[in-house]
Write an enzyme that holds these catalytic residues in place. Structure first.
Site, PDB file in Angstrom:
ATOM      1  N   ASP A 162       0.892  -1.287   0.146  1.00  0.00           N
ATOM      2  CA  ASP A 162       0.056  -0.214  -0.067  1.00  0.00           C
ATOM      3  C   ASP A 162       0.665   1.304  -0.068  1.00  0.00           C
ATOM      4  O   ASP A 162       1.983   1.239  -0.624  1.00  0.00           O
ATOM      5  CB  ASP A 162      -1.036  -0.019   1.195  1.00  0.00           C
ATOM      6  N   ASP A 213      22.772   0.896   9.619  1.00  0.00           N
ATOM      7  CA  ASP A 213      24.218   0.706   9.433  1.00  0.00           C
ATOM      8  C   ASP A 213      24.609   0.834   7.848  1.00  0.00           C
ATOM      9  O   ASP A 213      25.662   0.859   7.535  1.00  0.00           O
ATOM     10  CB  ASP A 213      24.858  -0.461  10.059  1.00  0.00           C
ATOM     11  N   ASP A 243      23.192  -3.771   3.715  1.00  0.00           N
ATOM     12  CA  ASP A 243      22.075  -4.875   3.477  1.00  0.00           C
ATOM     13  C   ASP A 243      22.533  -6.009   4.232  1.00  0.00           C
ATOM     14  O   ASP A 243      23.120  -7.059   3.500  1.00  0.00           O
ATOM     15  CB  ASP A 243      22.060  -5.086   2.195  1.00  0.00           C
ATOM     16  N   HIS A 278      -3.498   5.929   4.155  1.00  0.00           N
ATOM     17  CA  HIS A 278      -4.313   4.802   3.589  1.00  0.00           C
ATOM     18  C   HIS A 278      -3.772   3.560   4.091  1.00  0.00           C
ATOM     19  O   HIS A 278      -4.450   2.691   4.538  1.00  0.00           O
ATOM     20  CB  HIS A 278      -4.214   4.885   1.932  1.00  0.00           C
ATOM     21  N   ASN A 290      -5.283  -3.357  24.561  1.00  0.00           N
ATOM     22  CA  ASN A 290      -4.068  -2.711  25.201  1.00  0.00           C
ATOM     23  C   ASN A 290      -4.749  -1.136  25.880  1.00  0.00           C
ATOM     24  O   ASN A 290      -3.667  -0.321  25.824  1.00  0.00           O
ATOM     25  CB  ASN A 290      -2.885  -2.568  24.039  1.00  0.00           C
ATOM     26  N   ASN A 296     -13.939   0.816  -6.345  1.00  0.00           N
ATOM     27  CA  ASN A 296     -14.739   1.981  -5.794  1.00  0.00           C
ATOM     28  C   ASN A 296     -15.497   2.756  -6.869  1.00  0.00           C
ATOM     29  O   ASN A 296     -16.266   3.655  -6.744  1.00  0.00           O
ATOM     30  CB  ASN A 296     -14.035   2.913  -5.040  1.00  0.00           C
ATOM     31  N   TYR A 345      -8.095 -10.675 -11.891  1.00  0.00           N
ATOM     32  CA  TYR A 345      -7.348 -11.897 -12.375  1.00  0.00           C
ATOM     33  C   TYR A 345      -7.932 -13.034 -11.702  1.00  0.00           C
ATOM     34  O   TYR A 345      -8.287 -13.102 -10.461  1.00  0.00           O
ATOM     35  CB  TYR A 345      -5.946 -11.605 -11.938  1.00  0.00           C
ATOM     36  N   ASP A 371     -15.615 -12.162  -4.968  1.00  0.00           N
ATOM     37  CA  ASP A 371     -15.774 -13.258  -4.204  1.00  0.00           C
ATOM     38  C   ASP A 371     -16.757 -13.029  -3.166  1.00  0.00           C
ATOM     39  O   ASP A 371     -17.685 -13.852  -2.858  1.00  0.00           O
ATOM     40  CB  ASP A 371     -14.516 -13.789  -3.695  1.00  0.00           C
ATOM     41  N   SER A 408     -11.120  -0.541  -0.158  1.00  0.00           N
ATOM     42  CA  SER A 408      -9.861  -0.716   0.444  1.00  0.00           C
ATOM     43  C   SER A 408      -9.835  -1.019   1.911  1.00  0.00           C
ATOM     44  O   SER A 408      -9.022  -1.638   2.417  1.00  0.00           O
ATOM     45  CB  SER A 408      -9.249   0.813   0.588  1.00  0.00           C
TER      46      SER A 408
END
Ligand code: CA
Ligand code: CA
Ligand code: CA
Ligand code: CA
Length: 497
Positions: free
Chosen positions: A218, A242, A245, A273, A287, A362, A377, A406, A430
């Site tokens: 997103d 640092d 990678d 978003h 919490n 939307n 798809y 679905d 969304s």
């Protein structure tokens, strides 16, 4: 072949107006007749190819949507090692910007390689598409399409009401009445039980801080938000700050995710978003602050594919999907889409072993006749999600499709986290999508070994059938996580639609 409506970037869909722009200026006029005066420079093989494909380039030019100029994505077929990616790029005077990382052990069905190319000065995207698709090494070639975030309808700050308590099996202290999608007692004119029955599911499990990785693909996530900070993935192999990678995954200092748009290790959300979506999946529960997500505890991997202004392109999206998959995401949440079919994005999703949850869109239209990608798809490992409201109606803005969408999930006036430690209401498919992604996460917390088929079957067949959704979505139903988690699952021979 569906004409017209399916505005596609794949070359060769519909022949259109011949001329359009005069693309190729690479010596297109055959210069035979040795009639003096004009000095004839011998054509290079590339010039000849560009000349020969100029009419096709003109046709393609008219069909191109918005794209990053001077760049293409190309999928090369498997070929002998001598036919390297560089030799392909060289033939067209192009430069390899990146080679997308489809590891064989994860992407078992992926053959060949996918490259992101920079075109030489003066070559248009249409010229490149027309010429490259003639090369026998090419499976497909496409523009680097531009996408914009499909922003939800206007958000409204919520006036919070206090006091409503749910009578439910397990209720955290931050199940605010705003969270009608998790537990609807009829607050604000809603219909009681028009919800996903979260408290009933929480009697089984409330999630797992070491559970399945859920990638939020997103605008990034505010991973410092006090209601999210304990539920954000930490890359175990990476040392922060640092400049190295450390885990060798191609991204420096990616301690809490990846910024695939800017190609840095910092997925901080400068939009809002993605942070909102993350909160619906797993704002920390019980919490004493803010809200609760579908999971009280979980592991969210922020993958930022959009700029802070909400635009992106095919290359950044593919990069983001691959990062999520290659770094162990079990579920991805995709609250974006629209535009043309995009073979590179489709391929990244289709061959990934993760389950991908996708927003239906939307624009309030029927995706069966006007596809919305990536949700349209038809893949065994994706789910397309429409939005429902607090009265179990399909949201007015929600796309739908009896074949191509679905199920529905809560997506109107959804209260969740925003950057800077705040909370706000947003509406959209969304917002519906992370409810389903969160539900997939909760299912996996109850049993980490569930297959995609089982996850999908439980989510779809466990949903609540509603008259209002018949003919609108394939299941005719809205998500119910309690039923999904408790129902009997019987493996079927055939993959679920
Ligand atoms: Ca309920
Ligand atoms: Ca790294
Ligand atoms: Ca590092
Ligand atoms: Ca909370």
């Amino acid at each position: 072949m569906i004409p017209e409506i399916r505005s596609t970037s794949i070359p060769s869909i519909r022949p259109q107006a011949q001329n359009a722009l005069p693309v190729a200026q690479a010596s297109s006029t055959p210069t035979q007749s040795a009639s003096d005066s004009v000095e004839v420079r011998p054509q290079s093989s590339l010039e000849r190819l560009l000349a020969a494909t100029a009419p096709e380039a003109s046709r393609l030019e008219a069909d191109l949507g918005e794209h990053v100029p001077g760049e293409v994505l190309v999928k090369l077929k498997s070929q002998p090692p001598t036919q390297s990616q560089n030799s392909f790029a060289q033939r067209f005077g192009a430069t390899v910007l990146e080679r997308f990382d489809f590891p064989k052990e994860i992407y078992q069905n992926f053959k060949g390689e996918m490259l992101h190319l920079k075109l030489p000065e003066g070559m248009t995207t249409a010229q490149a598409l027309a010429a490259m698709q003639q090369d026998p090494r090419v499976e497909y070639v496409m523009p680097n399409n531009v996408y914009t975030l499909d922003d939800p309808p206007a958000e409204n700050a919520s006036a919070s009401a206090q006091g409503a308590t749910a009578e439910a099996p397990k209720t955290p202290n931050d199940l605010k009445p705003e969270l009608w999608g998790l537990n609807n007692t009829g607050q604000k004119g809603g219909t009681p039980d028009a919800d996903i029955d979260a408290p009933e599911a929480w009697a089984v499990t409330t999630g797992n801080p070491n559970g399945p990785l859920i990638a939020v693909i997103d605008t990034g996530v505010d991973y410092k938000h006090p209601d999210l900070v304990n539920n954000i993935w930490t890359n175990p192999g990476e040392i922060a700050g640092d400049g190295i990678d450390n885990d060798g995954n191609g991204v420096i200092d990616d301690v809490h995710g990846f910024n695939a748009f800017a190609q840095t290790g910092d997925p901080m959300d400068g939009h809002s978003h993605g942070t909102h979506c993350a909160g619906s999946i797993a704002a920390e529960g019980n919490n004493d602050q803010g809200v609760v997500g579908v999971n009280w505890r979980a592991r969210i991997m922020p993958v930022k594919i959009f700029s802070d202004s909400g635009s992106t392109n095919s290359a950044a999206i593919v990069r983001g999907i691959l990062y999520a998959t290659n770094n162990g995401a079990r579920v991805t949440s995709n609250s974006w889409g629209g535009g043309a079919a995009d073979p590179a994005i489709r391929e990244a999703f289709a061959n990934s072993p993760a389950l991908h949850i996708m927003a239906a869109g939307n624009s309030g239209s029927n995706n069966d006749t006007r596809p919305h990608y990536p949700s349209s798809y038809d893949l065994p490992n994706n789910i397309a999600v429409a939005a429902s409201d607090r009265n179990d109606r399909l949201a007015s803005f929600s796309c739908y499709g009896e074949n191509s969408v679905d199920l529905a999930a809560p997506g109107v006036e959804i209260y969740s986290t925003i950057p800077g430690g705040g909370y706000a209401n947003k509406s959209g498919t969304s917002m519906a999508t992370p409810h389903v992604a969160g539900a997939a996460g909760l299912l996996l917390a109850s049993d980490p070994n569930m297959s995609n088929d089982e996850l999908k079957t439980r989510l779809l067949e466990g949903a609540d059938k509603l008259d209002s959704l018949q003919g609108k979505v394939a299941t005719g139903a809205r998500l119910n996580i309690a039923k999904a988690i408790t129902m009997e699952y019987e493996p079927t021979e055939k993959p679920t639609a």
